[in-house]
Design a protein around this motif. Structure first.
Motif, PDB file in Angstrom:
ATOM      1  N   LYS A 142     -54.837  22.625  39.701  1.00 65.60           N
ATOM      2  CA  LYS A 142     -56.042  23.332  39.643  1.00 65.60           C
ATOM      3  C   LYS A 142     -57.070  23.414  39.853  1.00 65.60           C
ATOM      4  O   LYS A 142     -57.870  24.924  40.293  1.00 65.60           O
ATOM      5  CB  LYS A 142     -54.863  23.786  37.984  1.00 65.60           C
ATOM      6  CG  LYS A 142     -56.629  24.238  37.070  1.00 65.60           C
ATOM      7  CD  LYS A 142     -56.324  24.239  35.730  1.00 65.60           C
ATOM      8  CE  LYS A 142     -54.861  24.973  35.628  1.00 65.60           C
ATOM      9  NZ  LYS A 142     -54.944  25.147  33.893  1.00 65.60           N
ATOM     10  N   GLY A 143     -57.806  22.636  40.445  1.00 67.80           N
ATOM     11  CA  GLY A 143     -58.739  22.025  41.381  1.00 67.80           C
ATOM     12  C   GLY A 143     -58.685  22.794  42.435  1.00 67.80           C
ATOM     13  O   GLY A 143     -60.023  23.455  42.351  1.00 67.80           O
ATOM     14  N   LYS A 144     -58.008  23.099  43.483  1.00 66.15           N
ATOM     15  CA  LYS A 144     -57.603  22.763  44.439  1.00 66.15           C
ATOM     16  C   LYS A 144     -57.552  25.125  44.243  1.00 66.15           C
ATOM     17  O   LYS A 144     -58.406  25.182  45.044  1.00 66.15           O
ATOM     18  CB  LYS A 144     -56.657  22.728  45.364  1.00 66.15           C
ATOM     19  CG  LYS A 144     -56.755  21.479  45.668  1.00 66.15           C
ATOM     20  CD  LYS A 144     -55.662  20.167  46.946  1.00 66.15           C
ATOM     21  CE  LYS A 144     -55.731  19.382  46.833  1.00 66.15           C
ATOM     22  NZ  LYS A 144     -54.874  18.694  48.215  1.00 66.15           N
ATOM     23  N   ASN A 145     -57.641  25.446  43.424  1.00 66.86           N
ATOM     24  CA  ASN A 145     -57.303  26.574  43.475  1.00 66.86           C
ATOM     25  C   ASN A 145     -58.696  27.437  43.212  1.00 66.86           C
ATOM     26  O   ASN A 145     -59.009  28.404  43.619  1.00 66.86           O
ATOM     27  CB  ASN A 145     -56.054  26.649  42.075  1.00 66.86           C
ATOM     28  CG  ASN A 145     -55.028  27.558  43.109  1.00 66.86           C
ATOM     29  OD1 ASN A 145     -54.987  27.524  44.374  1.00 66.86           O
ATOM     30  ND2 ASN A 145     -53.468  27.268  42.256  1.00 66.86           N
ATOM     31  N   ILE A 146     -59.075  26.234  42.715  1.00 62.49           N
ATOM     32  CA  ILE A 146     -60.593  26.801  41.673  1.00 62.49           C
ATOM     33  C   ILE A 146     -60.980  26.971  43.212  1.00 62.49           C
ATOM     34  O   ILE A 146     -62.041  27.956  42.638  1.00 62.49           O
ATOM     35  CB  ILE A 146     -61.353  26.146  40.329  1.00 62.49           C
ATOM     36  CG1 ILE A 146     -60.386  26.455  39.356  1.00 62.49           C
ATOM     37  CG2 ILE A 146     -62.807  27.075  40.100  1.00 62.49           C
ATOM     38  CD1 ILE A 146     -60.799  25.326  37.910  1.00 62.49           C
ATOM     39  N   ARG A 147     -61.120  26.146  43.473  1.00 59.78           N
ATOM     40  CA  ARG A 147     -62.029  26.136  45.000  1.00 59.78           C
ATOM     41  C   ARG A 147     -61.588  26.905  45.724  1.00 59.78           C
ATOM     42  O   ARG A 147     -62.416  27.889  47.147  1.00 59.78           O
ATOM     43  CB  ARG A 147     -62.228  24.860  45.352  1.00 59.78           C
ATOM     44  CG  ARG A 147     -62.454  23.748  45.129  1.00 59.78           C
ATOM     45  CD  ARG A 147     -64.306  23.531  45.425  1.00 59.78           C
ATOM     46  NE  ARG A 147     -64.575  23.632  46.101  1.00 59.78           N
ATOM     47  CZ  ARG A 147     -66.703  24.081  45.250  1.00 59.78           C
ATOM     48  NH1 ARG A 147     -66.735  24.543  44.735  1.00 59.78           N
ATOM     49  NH2 ARG A 147     -66.641  25.331  46.576  1.00 59.78           N
ATOM     50  N   LEU A 148     -60.712  27.238  46.029  1.00 59.66           N
ATOM     51  CA  LEU A 148     -60.314  28.611  47.016  1.00 59.66           C
ATOM     52  C   LEU A 148     -60.625  29.671  46.822  1.00 59.66           C
ATOM     53  O   LEU A 148     -60.890  30.245  47.476  1.00 59.66           O
ATOM     54  CB  LEU A 148     -57.953  28.203  46.755  1.00 59.66           C
ATOM     55  CG  LEU A 148     -57.687  29.290  47.746  1.00 59.66           C
ATOM     56  CD1 LEU A 148     -57.484  29.443  49.272  1.00 59.66           C
ATOM     57  CD2 LEU A 148     -56.410  29.669  47.268  1.00 59.66           C
ATOM     58  N   LEU A 149     -60.099  30.127  45.065  1.00 56.79           N
ATOM     59  CA  LEU A 149     -60.743  31.457  44.469  1.00 56.79           C
ATOM     60  C   LEU A 149     -62.630  31.404  44.919  1.00 56.79           C
ATOM     61  O   LEU A 149     -62.919  32.186  45.190  1.00 56.79           O
ATOM     62  CB  LEU A 149     -60.425  31.551  43.311  1.00 56.79           C
ATOM     63  CG  LEU A 149     -61.256  32.389  42.499  1.00 56.79           C
ATOM     64  CD1 LEU A 149     -60.203  33.268  41.128  1.00 56.79           C
ATOM     65  CD2 LEU A 149     -62.289  32.367  41.597  1.00 56.79           C
ATOM     66  N   MET A 150     -63.707  30.639  44.232  1.00 62.44           N
ATOM     67  CA  MET A 150     -64.801  30.067  44.442  1.00 62.44           C
ATOM     68  C   MET A 150     -64.914  30.100  46.341  1.00 62.44           C
ATOM     69  O   MET A 150     -65.939  31.571  46.429  1.00 62.44           O
ATOM     70  CB  MET A 150     -65.390  29.333  44.039  1.00 62.44           C
ATOM     71  CG  MET A 150     -64.950  28.827  43.132  1.00 62.44           C
ATOM     72  SD  MET A 150     -65.891  26.462  41.939  1.00 62.44           S
ATOM     73  CE  MET A 150     -67.740  27.794  42.712  1.00 62.44           C
ATOM     74  N   GLU A 151     -64.115  29.908  46.894  1.00 62.55           N
ATOM     75  CA  GLU A 151     -64.127  30.228  47.833  1.00 62.55           C
ATOM     76  C   GLU A 151     -63.795  31.854  49.111  1.00 62.55           C
ATOM     77  O   GLU A 151     -64.971  32.393  49.672  1.00 62.55           O
ATOM     78  CB  GLU A 151     -63.554  28.590  49.295  1.00 62.55           C
ATOM     79  CG  GLU A 151     -64.053  27.753  49.463  1.00 62.55           C
ATOM     80  CD  GLU A 151     -63.458  27.021  50.052  1.00 62.55           C
ATOM     81  OE1 GLU A 151     -62.316  27.184  50.722  1.00 62.55           O
ATOM     82  OE2 GLU A 151     -63.368  25.982  49.945  1.00 62.55           O
ATOM     83  N   ARG A 152     -63.198  32.358  48.382  1.00 63.76           N
ATOM     84  CA  ARG A 152     -62.423  33.558  49.125  1.00 63.76           C
ATOM     85  C   ARG A 152     -63.450  34.851  48.409  1.00 63.76           C
ATOM     86  O   ARG A 152     -63.626  35.567  49.027  1.00 63.76           O
ATOM     87  CB  ARG A 152     -61.120  34.168  48.035  1.00 63.76           C
ATOM     88  CG  ARG A 152     -60.531  34.922  48.339  1.00 63.76           C
ATOM     89  CD  ARG A 152     -58.700  35.026  48.303  1.00 63.76           C
ATOM     90  NE  ARG A 152     -58.680  35.185  46.720  1.00 63.76           N
ATOM     91  CZ  ARG A 152     -58.072  34.431  46.229  1.00 63.76           C
ATOM     92  NH1 ARG A 152     -56.954  33.205  46.323  1.00 63.76           N
ATOM     93  NH2 ARG A 152     -57.753  34.748  44.775  1.00 63.76           N
ATOM     94  N   ASN A 153     -64.185  34.410  47.493  1.00 64.55           N
ATOM     95  CA  ASN A 153     -65.176  35.706  46.153  1.00 64.55           C
ATOM     96  C   ASN A 153     -66.491  34.669  46.957  1.00 64.55           C
ATOM     97  O   ASN A 153     -67.513  35.361  46.295  1.00 64.55           O
ATOM     98  CB  ASN A 153     -65.100  35.540  46.023  1.00 64.55           C
ATOM     99  CG  ASN A 153     -64.077  35.347  44.958  1.00 64.55           C
ATOM    100  OD1 ASN A 153     -64.042  37.258  44.871  1.00 64.55           O
ATOM    101  ND2 ASN A 153     -63.076  35.186  44.380  1.00 64.55           N
ATOM    102  N   GLY A 154     -67.208  33.900  47.759  1.00 62.00           N
ATOM    103  CA  GLY A 154     -68.417  33.345  48.219  1.00 62.00           C
ATOM    104  C   GLY A 154     -68.965  33.369  47.061  1.00 62.00           C
ATOM    105  O   GLY A 154     -70.407  33.384  47.012  1.00 62.00           O
TER     106      GLY A 154
END
Length: 206
Positions: A142-154
């Protein structure tokens, strides 16, 4: 402020419907006995599907665990599709609608593929959620997915709202603040900020 939500125990409680569906899956696959109740699921929801399988189906081999989880997820999707009860916590839809006027809203969950989409459909909140990510889609924590989503959406900053220690740990791993939904399934004694109702998010973001 960018807001990322967990689903189960934060936005709705689907455990009654899901427990019935999973118990049916255990009977259909056969070969093991497992207690599947709403109370049991409330202790498991928030974990990734593979960990849930290990917790609930301890006596099964890895192949059977995969069969069980697959059947559980299929039955769950079907049961939630057919469900006509309102599973949302009071004020959830209205709060999301209001928040979306001034904030970008997202969802990150440890659920299987299709679950978030089904939640958005049943809750009629699709138009308010900018993006989402899940364990079922990426296989990541979940932590990595939060970062992934944040990076994807700037996203440079965000807050994660969830109801379990795992959610708190995921927010910490992602390097963002955590807001504890104390009305949900878990217990997070170390949480420094909490809400007792989803509606309280409106007060905190004004």
């Amino acid at each position: 402020m960018n807001i990322i939500f967990d689903i189960d125990g934060t936005l709705w409680d689907s455990t009654k419907v899901v427990a019935t569906a999973w118990a049916k899956a255990v009977r259909e696959v056969g070969g093991i006995s497992a207690e599947i109740t709403p109370a049991v699921l409330k202790k498991e929801f928030g974990k990734s599907m593979d960990i849930i399988a290990d917790d609930l189906f301890r006596e099964a081999d890895s192949h059977t665990k995969k069969l069980l989880i697959r059947q559980c997820c299929e039955n769950e999707q079907e049961a939630l599709e057919e469900n006509t009860e309102n599973l949302l916590y009071p004020g959830t839809k209205e709060t999301i609608e209001q928040l979306s006027k001034d904030h970008r809203l997202f969802i990150v969950s440890n659920c299987q593929c299709g679950y978030i989409e089904l939640f958005l459909k049943k809750s009629e909140t699709q138009r308010y959620i900018s993006d989402f990510e899940s364990f079922g889609n990426t296989g990541k924590s979940k932590g990595k997915n939060i970062r992934l989503l944040m990076e994807r959406n700037g996203l440079k900053d965000a807050v994660y709202i969830g109801d379990t220690q795992g959610d708190c740990d995921a927010a910490a791993a992602a390097g963002i603040p955590f807001l504890y939904a104390a009305y949900g399934f878990g217990n997070v004694p170390e949480a420094t900020k909490k809400i007792d109702s989803i509606k309280e998010v409106l007060e905190l973001t004004r």
